[in-house]
Enzyme design. Structure first.
Site, PDB file in Angstrom:
ATOM      1  N   GLU A  61      -7.971 -16.117  -2.872  1.00  0.00           N
ATOM      2  CA  GLU A  61      -8.540 -17.454  -2.719  1.00  0.00           C
ATOM      3  C   GLU A  61      -9.058 -17.993  -4.049  1.00  0.00           C
ATOM      4  O   GLU A  61      -8.889 -19.180  -4.364  1.00  0.00           O
ATOM      5  CB  GLU A  61      -9.691 -17.432  -1.690  1.00  0.00           C
ATOM      6  CG  GLU A  61      -9.261 -16.997  -0.309  1.00  0.00           C
ATOM      7  CD  GLU A  61      -9.444 -15.502  -0.055  1.00  0.00           C
ATOM      8  OE1 GLU A  61      -9.822 -15.141   1.062  1.00  0.00           O
ATOM      9  OE2 GLU A  61      -9.210 -14.705  -0.998  1.00  0.00           O
ATOM     10  N   CYS A  93     -15.769 -15.357  -1.160  1.00  0.00           N
ATOM     11  CA  CYS A  93     -14.755 -16.407  -1.286  1.00  0.00           C
ATOM     12  C   CYS A  93     -15.103 -17.634  -0.447  1.00  0.00           C
ATOM     13  O   CYS A  93     -14.723 -18.754  -0.786  1.00  0.00           O
ATOM     14  CB  CYS A  93     -13.386 -15.870  -0.884  1.00  0.00           C
ATOM     15  SG  CYS A  93     -12.712 -14.673  -2.048  1.00  0.00           S
ATOM     16  N   ALA A 173      17.691   9.473   2.607  1.00  0.00           N
ATOM     17  CA  ALA A 173      19.063   9.161   2.179  1.00  0.00           C
ATOM     18  C   ALA A 173      19.955  10.335   2.573  1.00  0.00           C
ATOM     19  O   ALA A 173      19.592  11.493   2.365  1.00  0.00           O
ATOM     20  CB  ALA A 173      19.111   8.935   0.670  1.00  0.00           C
ATOM     21  N   GLY A 314      12.453  16.197   3.873  1.00  0.00           N
ATOM     22  CA  GLY A 314      13.655  16.978   4.103  1.00  0.00           C
ATOM     23  C   GLY A 314      13.878  17.062   5.602  1.00  0.00           C
ATOM     24  O   GLY A 314      13.087  16.519   6.402  1.00  0.00           O
ATOM     25  N   LEU A 318      11.219  15.862   8.589  1.00  0.00           N
ATOM     26  CA  LEU A 318      11.673  14.696   9.344  1.00  0.00           C
ATOM     27  C   LEU A 318      11.645  14.970  10.844  1.00  0.00           C
ATOM     28  O   LEU A 318      11.148  14.156  11.637  1.00  0.00           O
ATOM     29  CB  LEU A 318      13.087  14.303   8.908  1.00  0.00           C
ATOM     30  CG  LEU A 318      13.707  13.102   9.620  1.00  0.00           C
ATOM     31  CD1 LEU A 318      12.953  11.822   9.291  1.00  0.00           C
ATOM     32  CD2 LEU A 318      15.189  12.962   9.254  1.00  0.00           C
ATOM     33  N   SER A 320       9.831  17.134  12.444  1.00  0.00           N
ATOM     34  CA  SER A 320       8.436  17.252  12.890  1.00  0.00           C
ATOM     35  C   SER A 320       7.772  15.890  13.017  1.00  0.00           C
ATOM     36  O   SER A 320       7.033  15.627  13.975  1.00  0.00           O
ATOM     37  CB  SER A 320       7.639  18.131  11.912  1.00  0.00           C
ATOM     38  OG  SER A 320       8.140  19.442  11.882  1.00  0.00           O
TER      39      SER A 320
END
Length: 378
Positions: A61, A93, A173, A314, A318, A320
């Site tokens: 602001e 502000c 990936a 890994g 992932l 878990s």
């Protein structure tokens, strides 16, 4: 007294701009919220804009009002989060908005911080300003998860903050045939340069990047942000239960430049190499002696101030994360390369076609070069 009257379409247009501005300081505003703000003059024309500056100050602001100058008088201020109303390291502000002569304020989200939480709105109304709350709230929330989670704000997710844990973004990936890596020291980069830049952009927007010891061992990553003008010291977190991380790893070698936290189960032995790094404030330890499990670890990390964490897991981590329902959103980067063998995204040594749990919806799919990006959300 009312400010200039604009159509709902115009209101949405300016709030959309404010939301886009808030994105500019995502991951850069320290413990303060990343906010965007736009000022429109009494004729309905843009006269000022701003966003929270790196480190959290000045606030959005203040930046927008400074940009607008005298043209702010009689105008409208659009802001993604309720203006602060308390004295901290800077004046509130709200006072600056009133002093500038703003007549109408449009707010996307009420600030969940107990020091504000509606008091900013009340002070503006008491000063005679017209205030509207809730415009494009759902869109604004998407760009400020870290601050909202730290303040126990529910994000309308099935994995909300009811159990007080960070907002978790996961990025993985994998090759076309379902492998995430060839193996330790075997290289074999999967994604292309454009996708790499996308990953670095994701890293720049969070409070911390987290991986497992196994990923650190296999990939030996730097795990930092390597895009010009986005570079900043995002915290790196390693789940290393037995303190087995190699002192010659890239993570350790760069710990004097990029912050590194290691989550472990026990205190290091007296002669462990890590003591020198701790003394020199290069490495921080988070010791989880009683409850070394993901939910307890994430709770502890939230208490340390990490409200939004990017996990680059890994296969095992992932699995878990999904099975324990800890993921809020998931980016899947699919390369058209085939690795034939290596570490599969499905944990086993066999290549698999990967699909997130049924609770996830595919929100968006797009191409970056030859890579396919899928964005999944609960």
């Amino acid at each position: 007294m009312s400010g200039p009257i604009l159509s709902k379409e115009h209101d949405k247009r300016w709030m959309k701009f404010a939301i886009a501005l808030s994105e500019k300081s995502q991951g850069l505003s320290s413990e303060n919220p990343n906010v965007g703000c736009v000022v429109v003059d009494s004729d309905g024309n843009l006269c000022g804009s701003g966003f929270t500056q790196p480190g959290g100050r000045p606030h959005a602001e203040i930046e927008a009002l400074k940009d607008a100058g005298k043209k702010a008088k009689g105008g409208i201020l659009y802001v993604t989060l309720e203006p602060c109303s308390h004295y901290g390291q800077t004046p509130p502000c709200v006072k600056a908005i009133i002093h500038a002569g703003i007549k109408r304020v449009v707010i996307a989200i009420i600030d969940p911080d107990k020091r504000v939480n509606g008091s900013g709105i009340n002070q503006l109304k008491q000063a005679g300003l017209e205030v509207e709350v809730g415009l494009m709230r759902g869109e604004a929330i998407k760009y400020i998860p870290s601050f909202l989670v730290r303040n126990s704000f529910l994000l309308n997710d099935k994995t909300s903050n009811k159990k007080k844990r960070p907002y978790i973004t996961v990025k993985v990936a994998h090759s076309l045939d379902g492998f995430v890596s060839k193996g330790i020291g075997l290289g074999g980069k999967i994604s292309n340069q454009v996708s790499d830049a996308f990953t670095h952009d994701l890293r720049s927007r969070v409070d911390a990047i987290l991986i497992s010891y196994q990923t650190a061992k296999i990939d030996n990553p730097l795990l930092n942000v390597r895009i010009h003008e986005l570079e900043h010291p995002t915290e790196r977190i390693i789940l290393d239960k037995n303190l087995a991380l190699d002192k010659l790893s890239n993570l350790v070698k760069t710990s004097d430049i990029h912050p590194l936290t290691i989550v472990t189960k026990d205190k290091p032995k007296d002669k462990h190499w890590i003591h020198d790094k701790i003394v020199n404030n290069q490495i921080r330890l988070l010791i989880m002696k009683k409850n070394y499990n993901l939910e307890a670890i994430f709770n502890a990390l939230l208490e340390q101030g990490f409200g939004h964490i990017l996990v680059e897991p890994g296969p095992r981590l992932l699995k878990s994360l999904f099975s324990e329902k800890l993921v809020n959103e998931f980016f899947e980067v699919i390369s058209k390369k085939k690795l034939i063998k290596g570490y599969s995204i499905g944990v086993s040594a066999k290549a698999v076609e990967f699909t997130p749990p049924s609770s996830f919806v595919l929100v968006k799919q797009f191409n970056l070069g030859n890579d396919i990006i899928k964005f999944w959300k609960v």
